[in-house]
Structures are given as structure tokens and as C-alpha cells.
Design a protein around this motif. Structure first.
Motif, PDB file in Angstrom:
ATOM      1  N   LEU A 261       0.797  -1.267   0.099  1.00  0.00           N
ATOM      2  CA  LEU A 261      -0.061  -0.045   0.065  1.00  0.00           C
ATOM      3  C   LEU A 261       0.858   1.148   0.153  1.00  0.00           C
ATOM      4  O   LEU A 261       0.396   2.241  -0.717  1.00  0.00           O
TER       5      LEU A 261
ATOM      6  N   GLN B  13      -4.570  -1.008  -4.583  1.00  0.00           N
ATOM      7  CA  GLN B  13      -4.745  -1.133  -3.295  1.00  0.00           C
ATOM      8  C   GLN B  13      -5.810  -2.751  -3.393  1.00  0.00           C
ATOM      9  O   GLN B  13      -5.562  -3.428  -2.306  1.00  0.00           O
TER      10      GLN B  13
ATOM     11  N   THR C  51      -9.037  -0.844   3.165  1.00  0.00           N
ATOM     12  CA  THR C  51      -9.463   0.338   2.440  1.00  0.00           C
ATOM     13  C   THR C  51      -9.963   1.404   3.522  1.00  0.00           C
ATOM     14  O   THR C  51      -9.631   2.619   3.437  1.00  0.00           O
TER      15      THR C  51
ATOM     16  N   TRP D 243      -9.202   1.597   6.779  1.00  0.00           N
ATOM     17  CA  TRP D 243      -8.269   1.811   7.790  1.00  0.00           C
ATOM     18  C   TRP D 243      -7.264   2.788   6.950  1.00  0.00           C
ATOM     19  O   TRP D 243      -6.667   3.712   7.303  1.00  0.00           O
ATOM     20  N   SER D 244      -6.997   2.531   5.564  1.00  0.00           N
ATOM     21  CA  SER D 244      -5.870   3.374   4.893  1.00  0.00           C
ATOM     22  C   SER D 244      -6.509   4.582   4.592  1.00  0.00           C
ATOM     23  O   SER D 244      -5.792   5.700   4.749  1.00  0.00           O
ATOM     24  N   ASN D 245      -7.702   4.811   4.206  1.00  0.00           N
ATOM     25  CA  ASN D 245      -8.283   5.867   4.025  1.00  0.00           C
ATOM     26  C   ASN D 245      -8.582   6.786   5.359  1.00  0.00           C
ATOM     27  O   ASN D 245      -8.340   8.006   5.220  1.00  0.00           O
TER      28      ASN D 245
ATOM     29  N   ASN E 137      -5.160   8.226   6.049  1.00  0.00           N
ATOM     30  CA  ASN E 137      -5.093   9.196   5.012  1.00  0.00           C
ATOM     31  C   ASN E 137      -5.969  10.589   5.098  1.00  0.00           C
ATOM     32  O   ASN E 137      -5.092  11.785   5.180  1.00  0.00           O
TER      33      ASN E 137
ATOM     34  N   ASP F 137       0.872  10.293   1.132  1.00  0.00           N
ATOM     35  CA  ASP F 137       0.048   9.141   0.728  1.00  0.00           C
ATOM     36  C   ASP F 137       0.907   7.946   1.140  1.00  0.00           C
ATOM     37  O   ASP F 137       0.496   6.827   1.511  1.00  0.00           O
TER      38      ASP F 137
ATOM     39  N   SER G  28       0.801   7.340   4.943  1.00  0.00           N
ATOM     40  CA  SER G  28      -0.710   6.999   5.499  1.00  0.00           C
ATOM     41  C   SER G  28      -1.485   5.866   4.944  1.00  0.00           C
ATOM     42  O   SER G  28      -2.014   5.043   5.570  1.00  0.00           O
ATOM     43  N   LEU G  29      -1.215   5.775   3.900  1.00  0.00           N
ATOM     44  CA  LEU G  29      -1.637   4.114   3.442  1.00  0.00           C
ATOM     45  C   LEU G  29      -1.028   2.805   3.712  1.00  0.00           C
ATOM     46  O   LEU G  29      -1.819   2.058   4.207  1.00  0.00           O
TER      47      LEU G  29
ATOM     48  N   GLY H 170      -1.902   2.598   7.588  1.00  0.00           N
ATOM     49  CA  GLY H 170      -3.506   2.316   7.500  1.00  0.00           C
ATOM     50  C   GLY H 170      -3.657   0.912   7.070  1.00  0.00           C
ATOM     51  O   GLY H 170      -4.197  -0.013   7.673  1.00  0.00           O
ATOM     52  N   GLY H 171      -2.829   0.256   6.101  1.00  0.00           N
ATOM     53  CA  GLY H 171      -2.760  -0.928   5.722  1.00  0.00           C
ATOM     54  C   GLY H 171      -2.328  -1.938   7.023  1.00  0.00           C
ATOM     55  O   GLY H 171      -2.669  -3.039   7.211  1.00  0.00           O
TER      56      GLY H 171
END
Length: 360
Positions: free
Chosen positions: A90, A119, A177, A179-181, A184, A263, A266-267, A270-271
Motif C-alpha cells: 500500500l 489497493q 480500504t 483504515w488506509s483512508n 489518510n 500518501d 498514510s496508506l 493504514g494497511g
């Protein structure tokens, strides 16, 4: 337990010492942040600040993890490799997004469909692999059962293994999706997402260590409330490495930020959070532990939904931290208060985790 301390310590030092070197590299290449025009005007002064700092977070995490394995003579487990794969995969998608923003000097990076494809490919690979590789006790890294503090009675494989695999892939990708968002969206003020991530992943170090001490796989001492997590100590090592990397990076990311995670970071974070929640069987508990991230997402959802229904806004601007910023709060004040809120959510989540074991 030495591995946990080594991974966290090495990752922190790598991030602390490596970030300024990466900043110099980015400055020479003129890889600076592009600031959206519809955001708070105070952010215009941040234009040109080096971004893609997530590269340092990912690199420090991997080096901290590798150092822990080498210095303790431990073989890597499937579970930790899966979380690191998800984090790095990610992060690569985020890196492409950041690079396009910088090279084309626009706020829109990777096209939405390609971001979803990237993703999705990483998420599907993670989900499928997580149900493979049983150990000597026939435990796979993940389970088709929905989990709260441990697996519940809700099994996605109620209609057979094939249906269970399909539903688990969908469920896992929803979490990835989401958690990554969430991370972010939270990454909008200097040090905010990094500090909250540090607190949340620190909590997962505690959770994983506790699961290791109460593991069902320690047959001589396993009690009725033991945990089914396949590789809890290995996951603690990964969580500690991420915590250390965030700690070192925060030194340079705190206000006024010398670098942004972008990103890429953050991605990746989150992943990693999604992966840890799935493999530690704490998928729903994670929403409490990471409650600040959830609040940020909910504020965005409420804002969009209410505007579409009524044409009016609930907040001055979403996500939530921008609402307070436009309300006159100072950036440092918002960040520190949000860290406090994140700490309260973590205390609540870890408290529930421990209380469930005591009650049992």
C-alpha cells in the motif's frame, strides 16, 4: 521479548537519523508538497515542504524488524511477513500517488480507478495468503470468523470454504480500504497522523505481547481464555518497529513540519493497522483503539451525506480537524488535543481487551 525492544529501538534510530538525510535528498530534487486551493489558507505556507516521508517510515520499520531477527536469531513468521507485505504494498501505491502529485504539481495524483486497482491487488493477495500456511497446530494467520477481541461465532465460511474465502477477501479488503483512508484523512496537520499512529501501534504492542503470554499454543499453560492468534510475538515485533519508526519520524514531522508522510505513509500505516487487526483477531476492537481515526472518517461521511441531502454543511470543513482549524484553534492546539483523544480511545480499547480476559 528482546526482539520487541530491538525492533522498536532500531526503527526509531533509523527514522530519527535517516529522515533529515531524506529531506535533503527531496529538497535537492524539489519534491515538495502541493497544497489544495480549497483548504485552509494557513496551509499555503506549507507549499513546497518535502513529502513522501512514508518512505522513511516503511524503511525504518523493515530495518528494525530485520535487525530484531538477526540479533535474536529468529526465523521470520508468515504473519509478520504478511503485515509487512501489506504495509509496503500500500505504501508503493501511495508513493505513486505522491510522485504524480509532485511531478505534475496538482492536488490529484494517481487516478481513482488505478488507486483502487492497486489497493485491491495488494489486499486480495494478503487476504488469500492469510488463510493459507497452517502451522504445526493447524492454525492459519487469519480466520474466516469475524472477530471482536477474539473470534466470534459469526463465520464467513457458513456455506463452505469457497464462499468463506470469497467473503473473507471482501471483508479484509473493506477493512484495508477503511483504515488506509482513515489514516489518510487524518494526515492533514503537522504531526497529527504520525502521533496518533504512534499511540495506536504502541497499544498493539501491548495487545500482542499479552496474547503471546496467554497463547493457546503454549499447551502447558493454556487456559480457557487463551488467544488463538498464530504468531503474537512476531506481530508484537512488527508493531514495535512501526511504533519506533513513527516516533523517530515525528521528531521531524511535528509542527512546523520539515517533511510530510504523504500518501506513501498514510496508506502504509493504514494497511499495517488493518493487517494487525485481522491477524490478532481484533477487527472490531481496532475501531475503538483507533477511535480518533474513526471520528475523522465519520466527520467526512456526515459532511458529504448531509450536504447531498440538504445542501448545507454540518462542519465548517471536513475532516474534523479542519473544522476546528477554521474555527480559530491553533494547529498545535488541535494536534495535541487530538493526541489526547486518541490516547483516551486507546485506554478504552486496551481496557476492554483486558477486562474481557479478567471477566472470563
Amino acid at each position: 521479548m528482546r526482539a520487541v525492544l530491538i525492533s522498536g529501538g532500531v526503527a526509531m534510530l533509523v527514522a530519527l537519523l535517516g529522515t533529515p538525510l531524506f529531506i535533503r535528498f527531496l529538497v535537492r530534487r524539489q519534491y515538495g508538497q502541493f497544497i489544495r486551493q480549497d483548504g485552509p489558507t494557513a496551509h499555503f505556507t506549507k507549499r513546497g515542504t518535502p513529502t513522501m516521508g512514508g518512505v522513511v517510515i516503511i524503511g525504518a520499520t523493515l530495518l528494525g524488524w530485520a535487525a530484531a531477527l538477526l540479533l535474536t536469531g529468529t526465523r521470520p513468521s508468515v504473519s509478520e511477513i504478511l503485515v509487512l507485505f501489506l504495509m509496503t504494498g500500500l505504501g508503493l501505491v501511495g508513493f505513486l500517488d505522491d510522485f504524480i502529485k509532485i511531478s505534475r504539481q496538482r492536488s490529484l495524483g494517481l487516478k481513482a480507478r488505478w488507486k483502487i486497482v492497486g489497493q485491491g491487488l495488494v489486499g486480495v493477495a494478503f487476504a488469500v495468503a492469510a488463510l493459507q500456511f497452517p502451522n504445526d497446530l493447524f492454525r492459519t494467520p487469519a480466520s474466516t470468523k469475524i472477530s471482536f477481541i477474539r473470534d466470534t461465532g459469526i463465520d464467513l465460511a457458513f456455506a463452505g470454504a469457497t464462499i468463506g474465502l470469497i467473503l473473507f477477501v471482501i471483508w479484509a479488503n473493506f477493512l484495508i480500504t477503511a483504515w488506509s483512508n482513515a489514516v489518510n484523512l487524518t494526515d492533514g496537520l503537522d504531526g497529527l497522523a504520525t502521533g496518533v499512529s504512534l499511540i495506536v501501534f504502541g497499544a498493539y504492542v501491548v495487545i500482542c505481547v499479552w496474547q503471546f503470554n496467554q497463547s493457546c499454543q503454549i499447551l502447558t499453560s493454556a487456559g480457557p481464555r487463551c488467544y488463538e492468534t498464530r504468531d503474537p510475538l512476531a506481530l508484537a515485533v512488527v508493531a514495535a518497529a512501526i511504533t519506533g519508526a513513527c516516533f523517530g519520524f515525528l521528531w521531524w514531522n511535528a509542527s512546523p513540519a520539515k517533511i510530510f508522510m504523504g500518501d506513501t505513509g498514510s496508506l502504509a500505516l493504514g494497511g499495517a493497522l488493518a493487517g494487525l487487526s485481522i491477524l490478532t483477531r481484533t477487527e472490531i476492537l481496532a475501531a475503538i483503539v483507533g477511535g480518533l481515526f474513526v471520528l475523522e472518517v465519520l466527520s467526512d461521511v456526515i459532511q458529504i451525506g448531509f450536504f447531498k441531502m440538504t445542501g448545507r454543511r454540518v462542519f465548517k470543513m471536513a475532516p474534523l480537524h479542519h473544522h476546528f482549524e477554521l474555527g480559530g484553534w491553533g494547529e498545535v492546539t488541535i494536534v495535541i488535543r487530538f493526541w489526547i483523544i486518541a490516547g483516551l480511545f486507546v485506554a478504552l480499547g486496551v481496557g476492554i481487551f483486558y477486562a474481557e480476559w479478567v471477566a472470563g
